[in-house]
Design an enzyme around this catalytic site. Structure first.
Site, PDB file in Angstrom:
ATOM      1  N   LYS A   1       3.993  -0.337  -6.768  1.00 19.48           N
ATOM      2  CA  LYS A   1       2.598  -0.294  -6.322  1.00 19.48           C
ATOM      3  C   LYS A   1       1.677   0.077  -7.472  1.00 19.48           C
ATOM      4  CE  LYS A   1       0.654   3.352  -4.859  1.00 19.48           C
ATOM      5  NZ  LYS A   1      -0.033   4.509  -4.261  1.00 19.48           N
ATOM      6  N   ASN A   2       2.079   1.055  -8.275  1.00 21.01           N
ATOM      7  CA  ASN A   2       1.199   1.535  -9.338  1.00 21.01           C
ATOM      8  C   ASN A   2       1.095   0.584 -10.521  1.00 21.01           C
ATOM      9  OD1 ASN A   2       0.567   3.820  -7.888  1.00 21.01           O
ATOM     10  ND2 ASN A   2       2.116   5.098  -8.862  1.00 21.01           N
TER      11      ASN A   2
ATOM     12  N   ARG B   1      -7.604   5.617  -4.233  1.00 23.40           N
ATOM     13  CA  ARG B   1      -8.168   5.996  -5.516  1.00 23.40           C
ATOM     14  C   ARG B   1      -8.114   4.854  -6.526  1.00 23.40           C
ATOM     15  NH1 ARG B   1      -6.771   8.219 -10.463  1.00 23.40           N
ATOM     16  NH2 ARG B   1      -8.351   9.656 -11.269  1.00 23.40           N
TER      17      ARG B   1
ATOM     18  N   CYS C   1      -5.179  10.304  -1.600  1.00 21.99           N
ATOM     19  CA  CYS C   1      -4.498  11.509  -1.124  1.00 21.99           C
ATOM     20  C   CYS C   1      -5.221  12.774  -1.576  1.00 21.99           C
ATOM     21  CB  CYS C   1      -3.066  11.537  -1.647  1.00 21.99           C
ATOM     22  SG  CYS C   1      -2.004  10.292  -0.900  1.00 21.99           S
TER      23      CYS C   1
ATOM     24  N   ARG D   1      -9.141  14.638  -8.976  1.00 17.01           N
ATOM     25  CA  ARG D   1      -8.713  13.650  -9.967  1.00 17.01           C
ATOM     26  C   ARG D   1      -9.963  12.905 -10.440  1.00 17.01           C
ATOM     27  NH1 ARG D   1      -3.483  10.595  -7.631  1.00 17.01           N
ATOM     28  NH2 ARG D   1      -4.588  10.541  -5.664  1.00 17.01           N
TER      29      ARG D   1
ATOM     30  N   ASP E   1       5.174  12.523  -8.971  1.00 19.37           N
ATOM     31  CA  ASP E   1       5.402  11.739  -7.754  1.00 19.37           C
ATOM     32  C   ASP E   1       6.800  11.927  -7.174  1.00 19.37           C
ATOM     33  OD1 ASP E   1       2.846  10.774  -7.637  1.00 19.37           O
ATOM     34  OD2 ASP E   1       3.321   8.775  -8.394  1.00 19.37           O
TER      35      ASP E   1
ATOM     36  N   ILE F   1       0.707  18.965 -12.878  1.00 17.35           N
ATOM     37  CA  ILE F   1      -0.206  17.815 -12.881  1.00 17.35           C
ATOM     38  C   ILE F   1      -1.351  18.001 -11.882  1.00 17.35           C
ATOM     39  CG2 ILE F   1      -0.389  15.313 -12.705  1.00 17.35           C
ATOM     40  CD1 ILE F   1       1.412  16.274 -14.991  1.00 17.35           C
TER      41      ILE F   1
ATOM     42  N   ARG G   1       1.330   3.777   2.573  1.00 16.65           N
ATOM     43  CA  ARG G   1       0.513   3.447   1.402  1.00 16.65           C
ATOM     44  C   ARG G   1       1.379   3.120   0.188  1.00 16.65           C
ATOM     45  NH1 ARG G   1      -2.265   7.760  -0.629  1.00 16.65           N
ATOM     46  NH2 ARG G   1      -3.123   6.258  -2.113  1.00 16.65           N
TER      47      ARG G   1
END
Length: 417
Positions: free
Chosen positions: A22-23, A91, A115, A120, A304, A326, A396
């Site tokens: 996804k990213n 985002r 989220c 961020r 993650d 993070i 998601r």
């Protein structure tokens, strides 16, 4: 609103396949705005954030055929905005800012949502675009950016930022002159975007390292059958599921190339992990051994995977220390794991996890994407029945997770209100 009902206590066994990341998919989809014509992308995952990006591109005028092999025609883009209604839950919507500004000279993008795992901000994105000659205004929750043509610049990130690096790589690809990004994010998804842009005609050097150089070109060709890399976080999640259930899972067609930090910690925790020609084979050990982690930018242990590793440690022998470096609010799953019997104490960004013999089924509520995965894992291990509410967070970022778990023998049911 969907929920999962899970009866735990069963080792999971079998073979599964993992789709595209996804990213990586989201910035590559945004990169279609840099060209004019039909873009063909392979291994596009089917999940909520990807469908949101499809909707956003359609809003701008793109014609799209969805699927694992998607076609995105950007020949008729006529809107240069990402409205709040479309992007409030994602985002990654901010990734259209760089391409729109570079190609069309203007962009109006809602400040991103997603989220609730901490602040961020996109300050680094905006500072970089300003350095490249853009005028930036913030108005009523929107970023309004304009530039006749962006110009190359040397841009130093105070902290590595994945979406910031991606946004500026895309913007610099068709800017005038050369751009250097210092202290850039080194994640595999950043390199995948860069590789895709190079296939379109961009000149990018050093992607995957902390210094990336981009030589601007006048135009880019559409994407031609570029295949997105497999989702390393989904792979790592299922590796950890094998561990917490004491099962044996083969993740077909995948490699450990981008999972060194995770696989090292899982091996230390007692899992058997083998790379074969078929894929990754993972077997849970007789017992789970407590191990400490601290989250770091790639190639360190990924934030993650922090929640999933915590679920694993909740039934480990011994005490583990988990340090989240993070995001400041990424321990919201702790309260829900404690409802299932986990022994976890949090002090600032440090969680102390004392392993218990087993967990107990309970009703719990997902608070963000990766927290959802950790609760699914805990429920698969727990005695009795668990109900996980608000699994739209899970949808998601995980492609048909319940179907994959059923194929491995899990007793899981999706229920809609």
């Amino acid at each position: 609103m969907d929920r999962f009902i899970i009866r735990g206590g069963k080792p999971l066994r079998g073979v599964i396949e993992i789709g595209g990341a996804k990213n990586a998919a989201l910035p590559i989809m945004a990169a279609t705005l840099l060209s004019s014509g039909v873009n063909r992308i392979c291994r596009v995952p089917d999940m909520k954030d990807v469908r949101t990006m499809y909707g956003l591109l359609r809003h701008m005028g793109a014609q799209i055929i969805e699927g694992g092999s998607a076609e995105i025609d950007t020949g008729r883009i006529n809107k240069y905005e990402a409205p709040y209604e479309l992007v409030k839950t994602m985002r990654a919507s901010v990734l259209v800012l760089g391409p729109l500004l570079a190609r069309y000279g203007q962009a109006r993008v809602s400040l991103p949502g997603g989220c609730a795992i901490g602040a961020r901000p996109i300050d680094l994105h905006l500072a970089g675009l300003q350095k490249m000659g853009s005028k930036i205004e913030l108005e009523a929750g929107y970023v309004i950016a304009k530039a006749k043509r962006l110009k190359g610049a040397v841009i130093h990130f105070d902290n590595p930022t994945v979406t910031g690096t991606e946004n500026l790589i895309m913007a610099a690809s068709i800017a005038k002159g050369n751009t250097v990004l210092e202290n850039a994010a080194m994640e595999p998804e950043v390199k995948d975007l860069a590789d895709c842009l190079v296939s379109m005609g961009a000149k990018i050097y050093g992607a995957g390292t902390s210094i990336i150089e981009i030589e601007g070109v006048d135009c880019l060709a559409p994407i031609d059958n570029y295949a997105i890399i497999p989702d390393r976080i989904q792979i790592a999640t299922f590796m950890t599921i094998a561990g917490i259930t004491g099962g044996k899972i083969t993740i077909k067609g995948c490699s450990l190339e981008h999972l060194e930090a995770v696989s090292e910690k899982l091996r230390e925790a007692g899992l058997q992990i083998e790379q074969t020609t078929e894929g990754i084979k993972v077997k849970g050990g007789r017992e789970i051994i407590a191990r400490d982690i601290k989250t770091m930018p790639y190639p360190g242990f990924p934030t993650d995977m922090q929640a999933q590793f915590m679920a694993l440690m909740s039934v480990a022998r011994g005490t583990s220390i988990i340090r989240e470096n993070i995001f400041e609010n990424r321990f919201m799953h702790v309260a829900e794991l404690k409802r299932m019997g986990a022994d976890i104490n949090v002090d600032g960004n440090v969680a102390t996890v004392r392993g218990v013999k087993n967990l107990k089924g309970a009703p719990v509520m997902a608070t963000d994407l990766r927290a959802s995965a950790s609760l699914v894992m805990a429920a698969l291990r727990a005695e009795g029945e668990s109900v996980i509410h608000r699994i739209y967070h899970l949808d998601r970022g995980y492609e048909r997770m319940d179907e994959k778990l059923i194929a491995l023998g899990a007793n899981i049911k999706r229920v809609s209100d």
